[in-house]
Design a protein around this motif. Sequence first.
Motif, PDB file in Angstrom:
ATOM      1  N   ARG A 161       0.829  -1.205   0.000  1.00 39.50           N
ATOM      2  CA  ARG A 161       0.000   0.000   0.000  1.00 39.50           C
ATOM      3  C   ARG A 161       0.871   1.265   0.000  1.00 39.50           C
ATOM      4  O   ARG A 161       0.894   2.006  -0.976  1.00 39.50           O
ATOM      5  CB  ARG A 161      -0.945  -0.025   1.207  1.00 39.50           C
ATOM      6  N   LEU A 162       1.555   1.525   1.101  1.00 37.10           N
ATOM      7  CA  LEU A 162       2.416   2.697   1.140  1.00 37.10           C
ATOM      8  C   LEU A 162       3.563   2.592   0.132  1.00 37.10           C
ATOM      9  O   LEU A 162       3.904   3.604  -0.514  1.00 37.10           O
ATOM     10  CB  LEU A 162       2.949   2.905   2.559  1.00 37.10           C
ATOM     11  N   PRO A 163       4.180   1.421  -0.063  1.00 43.11           N
ATOM     12  CA  PRO A 163       5.215   1.349  -1.104  1.00 43.11           C
ATOM     13  C   PRO A 163       4.706   1.770  -2.487  1.00 43.11           C
ATOM     14  O   PRO A 163       5.457   2.387  -3.254  1.00 43.11           O
ATOM     15  CB  PRO A 163       5.625  -0.131  -1.073  1.00 43.11           C
ATOM     16  N   TRP A 164       3.448   1.452  -2.810  1.00 41.23           N
ATOM     17  CA  TRP A 164       2.954   1.856  -4.132  1.00 41.23           C
ATOM     18  C   TRP A 164       2.851   3.364  -4.231  1.00 41.23           C
ATOM     19  O   TRP A 164       3.284   3.962  -5.227  1.00 41.23           O
ATOM     20  CB  TRP A 164       1.590   1.225  -4.439  1.00 41.23           C
ATOM     21  N   GLN A 186      -7.416   6.281   8.707  1.00 41.70           N
ATOM     22  CA  GLN A 186      -6.853   5.743   9.942  1.00 41.70           C
ATOM     23  C   GLN A 186      -5.794   4.706   9.600  1.00 41.70           C
ATOM     24  O   GLN A 186      -5.948   3.930   8.654  1.00 41.70           O
ATOM     25  CB  GLN A 186      -7.942   5.101  10.799  1.00 41.70           C
ATOM     26  N   TYR A 187      -4.740   4.668  10.397  1.00 38.26           N
ATOM     27  CA  TYR A 187      -3.649   3.732  10.162  1.00 38.26           C
ATOM     28  C   TYR A 187      -2.932   3.495  11.479  1.00 38.26           C
ATOM     29  O   TYR A 187      -3.171   4.178  12.486  1.00 38.26           O
ATOM     30  CB  TYR A 187      -2.655   4.316   9.146  1.00 38.26           C
ATOM     31  N   VAL A 188      -2.034   2.522  11.467  1.00 39.36           N
ATOM     32  CA  VAL A 188      -1.093   2.351  12.574  1.00 39.36           C
ATOM     33  C   VAL A 188       0.221   1.875  11.983  1.00 39.36           C
ATOM     34  O   VAL A 188       0.246   1.040  11.075  1.00 39.36           O
ATOM     35  CB  VAL A 188      -1.623   1.360  13.634  1.00 39.36           C
ATOM     36  N   ASP A 189       1.304   2.457  12.452  1.00 44.63           N
ATOM     37  CA  ASP A 189       2.626   1.980  12.082  1.00 44.63           C
ATOM     38  C   ASP A 189       2.836   0.635  12.768  1.00 44.63           C
ATOM     39  O   ASP A 189       2.507   0.469  13.951  1.00 44.63           O
ATOM     40  CB  ASP A 189       3.682   2.990  12.548  1.00 44.63           C
ATOM     41  N   ALA A 190       3.356  -0.349  12.038  1.00 42.99           N
ATOM     42  CA  ALA A 190       3.564  -1.681  12.612  1.00 42.99           C
ATOM     43  C   ALA A 190       4.405  -1.616  13.877  1.00 42.99           C
ATOM     44  O   ALA A 190       4.219  -2.410  14.802  1.00 42.99           O
ATOM     45  CB  ALA A 190       4.226  -2.595  11.584  1.00 42.99           C
ATOM     46  N   ARG A 191       5.322  -0.671  13.946  1.00 39.20           N
ATOM     47  CA  ARG A 191       6.176  -0.535  15.124  1.00 39.20           C
ATOM     48  C   ARG A 191       5.393  -0.040  16.331  1.00 39.20           C
ATOM     49  O   ARG A 191       5.658  -0.453  17.470  1.00 39.20           O
ATOM     50  CB  ARG A 191       7.347   0.410  14.799  1.00 39.20           C
ATOM     51  N   ASP A 192       4.386   0.813  16.094  1.00 45.33           N
ATOM     52  CA  ASP A 192       3.539   1.279  17.193  1.00 45.33           C
ATOM     53  C   ASP A 192       2.576   0.185  17.640  1.00 45.33           C
ATOM     54  O   ASP A 192       2.259   0.074  18.824  1.00 45.33           O
ATOM     55  CB  ASP A 192       2.761   2.519  16.764  1.00 45.33           C
ATOM     56  N   LEU A 193       2.114  -0.612  16.694  1.00 43.32           N
ATOM     57  CA  LEU A 193       1.284  -1.766  17.019  1.00 43.32           C
ATOM     58  C   LEU A 193       2.048  -2.729  17.920  1.00 43.32           C
ATOM     59  O   LEU A 193       1.532  -3.201  18.942  1.00 43.32           O
ATOM     60  CB  LEU A 193       0.862  -2.466  15.725  1.00 43.32           C
ATOM     61  N   ALA A 194       3.301  -3.014  17.553  1.00 46.14           N
ATOM     62  CA  ALA A 194       4.118  -3.936  18.343  1.00 46.14           C
ATOM     63  C   ALA A 194       4.410  -3.367  19.726  1.00 46.14           C
ATOM     64  O   ALA A 194       4.326  -4.081  20.738  1.00 46.14           O
ATOM     65  CB  ALA A 194       5.426  -4.230  17.606  1.00 46.14           C
ATOM     66  N   GLN A 255      -6.764  -0.537  -6.202  1.00 45.74           N
ATOM     67  CA  GLN A 255      -6.079   0.227  -7.244  1.00 45.74           C
ATOM     68  C   GLN A 255      -5.590   1.580  -6.731  1.00 45.74           C
ATOM     69  O   GLN A 255      -4.624   2.126  -7.259  1.00 45.74           O
ATOM     70  CB  GLN A 255      -7.006   0.402  -8.452  1.00 45.74           C
ATOM     71  N   LEU A 256      -6.284   2.101  -5.724  1.00 45.56           N
ATOM     72  CA  LEU A 256      -5.845   3.315  -5.046  1.00 45.56           C
ATOM     73  C   LEU A 256      -5.709   2.971  -3.566  1.00 45.56           C
ATOM     74  O   LEU A 256      -6.632   3.182  -2.775  1.00 45.56           O
ATOM     75  CB  LEU A 256      -6.839   4.463  -5.265  1.00 45.56           C
ATOM     76  N   PRO A 257      -4.570   2.403  -3.186  1.00 50.34           N
ATOM     77  CA  PRO A 257      -4.404   1.856  -1.828  1.00 50.34           C
ATOM     78  C   PRO A 257      -4.717   2.866  -0.725  1.00 50.34           C
ATOM     79  O   PRO A 257      -4.394   4.045  -0.830  1.00 50.34           O
ATOM     80  CB  PRO A 257      -2.929   1.443  -1.798  1.00 50.34           C
ATOM     81  N   ALA A 258      -5.377   2.370   0.315  1.00 50.12           N
ATOM     82  CA  ALA A 258      -5.747   3.116   1.521  1.00 50.12           C
ATOM     83  C   ALA A 258      -6.975   3.994   1.326  1.00 50.12           C
ATOM     84  O   ALA A 258      -7.607   4.386   2.309  1.00 50.12           O
ATOM     85  CB  ALA A 258      -4.590   3.963   2.052  1.00 50.12           C
ATOM     86  N   TRP A 259      -7.329   4.306   0.080  1.00 50.00           N
ATOM     87  CA  TRP A 259      -8.432   5.230  -0.172  1.00 50.00           C
ATOM     88  C   TRP A 259      -9.763   4.505  -0.285  1.00 50.00           C
ATOM     89  O   TRP A 259      -9.874   3.473  -0.948  1.00 50.00           O
ATOM     90  CB  TRP A 259      -8.199   6.010  -1.461  1.00 50.00           C
ATOM     91  N   LEU A 260     -10.762   5.074   0.373  1.00 55.99           N
ATOM     92  CA  LEU A 260     -12.146   4.642   0.233  1.00 55.99           C
ATOM     93  C   LEU A 260     -13.009   5.889   0.107  1.00 55.99           C
ATOM     94  O   LEU A 260     -12.807   6.858   0.855  1.00 55.99           O
ATOM     95  CB  LEU A 260     -12.605   3.819   1.446  1.00 55.99           C
TER      96      LEU A 260
END
Length: 341
Positions: A161-164, A186-194, A255-260
Amino acid sequence: MRLLVLGGTDFVGRAFVDDALERGWHVTTLNRQTRAPELGVESLRGNRWESDGLAELKGGRWDIVVDTWSWAPVAVRDAAAQLADSVDRYVYVSSRSVYESPLPAGATESAPLVESSPDLTEAEYPQAKRGGEIAAMEHFGDRALLLRAGLILGPNENIGRLPWWLGRAARGGDILAPGPADLGIQYVDARDLAAFGLDAAAAGLGGPFDIVSPPTATTMSDLLGACLAATGSDARLHWVDPAVILDAGVEPWTQLPAWLPPGELHDTLHGSDPSKALAAGLRIRPLRETVDDTWSWLQSLGGDAPQREDRPRLGLDPEVEARVLADQGFADRVSDLQRNE
């Protein structure tokens, strides 16, 4: 502290391993050993698709186990059953997909859940994650911590998603920016999740927590702007109305990652109320830091992000993007494409 991570080499599992190592914890991983383990990790070999895949865990003792399993719930059931007497806390990385859809904006952990079972050998993603939750709770009760994550971003992302978006920004030119620009995500960084998962488990917390950023703190404009800044791109963002995008047959999220687009699905996936987790100590780092660190990681790989084999590649075809932009009066992108052919 002694931590066991089931997996631990990809994206989210690796974030738990790295965080625990930074804390000075003793870390054990169980996986197929298709990659070299992190320095300082005790690596055990096991394949959870096999009947004896957990054999190397027998006789072990840990304070916390982290399980990121996303497929058949029986694997979580079997792991939880085997570890119930040798682990104090079971951290299961679940998903907000376990809630019945659609959800109203502002939904919390008390929202209705999809029906599932820990005994399923095949399941769609929502049922798989919910079945895993049930399995963890059946064997650990209030010692099970359920992390219902939303959109997960950050370095080592293998979903795309973000890499694209970063790759698209780096290519420059005219970019189809899905509107409205101030639409919240809304999102969470994997490092903050951990970090939250390990902090909460160490503190003895259990039960479900929605792990995402506040619903109005970050927008699509913030995300795309951060991608342009991180890559040093001079690309031009052209904000296109959601109705135009949908009428063109462009698929949100994939096709448009993260967007709704605004509506029920957006409220379901980008409208959670994470007050419970925030009150319990969840910290969300600035989006710019997540984007910058992800770009640096991509650059270290030569620009090619890893891709999970069980997930399709994401992103919008350049010709489709050019056509939509041209229809909206942005012709420069079409000319650029034609000159490059």
